[in-house]
Motif scaffolding. Sequence first.
Motif, PDB file in Angstrom:
ATOM      1  N   GLN A   1       0.835  -1.201   0.000  1.00  0.00           N
ATOM      2  CA  GLN A   1       0.000   0.000   0.000  1.00  0.00           C
ATOM      3  C   GLN A   1       0.871   1.251   0.000  1.00  0.00           C
ATOM      4  O   GLN A   1       0.579   2.213  -0.700  1.00  0.00           O
ATOM      5  CB  GLN A   1      -0.917  -0.001   1.233  1.00  0.00           C
TER       6      GLN A   1
ATOM      7  N   ARG B   1      -5.115   8.861  -3.276  1.00  0.00           N
ATOM      8  CA  ARG B   1      -6.514   9.284  -3.415  1.00  0.00           C
ATOM      9  C   ARG B   1      -7.505   8.207  -3.027  1.00  0.00           C
ATOM     10  O   ARG B   1      -8.603   8.506  -2.574  1.00  0.00           O
ATOM     11  CB  ARG B   1      -6.791   9.744  -4.849  1.00  0.00           C
ATOM     12  N   ASP B   2      -7.144   6.944  -3.198  1.00  0.00           N
ATOM     13  CA  ASP B   2      -8.080   5.864  -2.897  1.00  0.00           C
ATOM     14  C   ASP B   2      -8.108   5.493  -1.417  1.00  0.00           C
ATOM     15  O   ASP B   2      -8.895   4.663  -1.003  1.00  0.00           O
ATOM     16  CB  ASP B   2      -7.771   4.640  -3.753  1.00  0.00           C
TER      17      ASP B   2
ATOM     18  N   SER C   1      -8.735   6.916   2.458  1.00  0.00           N
ATOM     19  CA  SER C   1      -9.279   8.054   3.195  1.00  0.00           C
ATOM     20  C   SER C   1      -8.473   8.264   4.468  1.00  0.00           C
ATOM     21  O   SER C   1      -7.963   7.309   5.061  1.00  0.00           O
ATOM     22  CB  SER C   1     -10.748   7.815   3.544  1.00  0.00           C
TER      23      SER C   1
END
Length: 103
Positions: A25, A35-36, A38
């Motif tokens: 990640q 962006r994906d 939060s």
Amino acid sequence: MPSLHSIEILGAVAGFCTTFAFIPQLIKIQKQGGRDLSYGMLIFYLTGVLLWLAYGIFLRAPSIILANSATTFLIVLAIILKAWKERRPPSTALVRERLPERT
């Protein structure tokens, strides 16, 4: 009944797997931005990991302490990297892709 040593090894391996599962990640955030992801999810995840860290400290369980310390570091790094990527202006290659071509 397994020995305390084998239980600690089990905990260390489990901690290693769950901690380092977050590395891909981080690489994705570095390459593509975050962006994906939060901030809410990252903060909620960080809260859970910090609670696990406190739990491990109270139990004096090295595998829990080590794994959750490392995971805390990785989550904080992800938050910083996401914020840094969002503040950077888009690269010229991306800007060119978004602009319509002139005819």
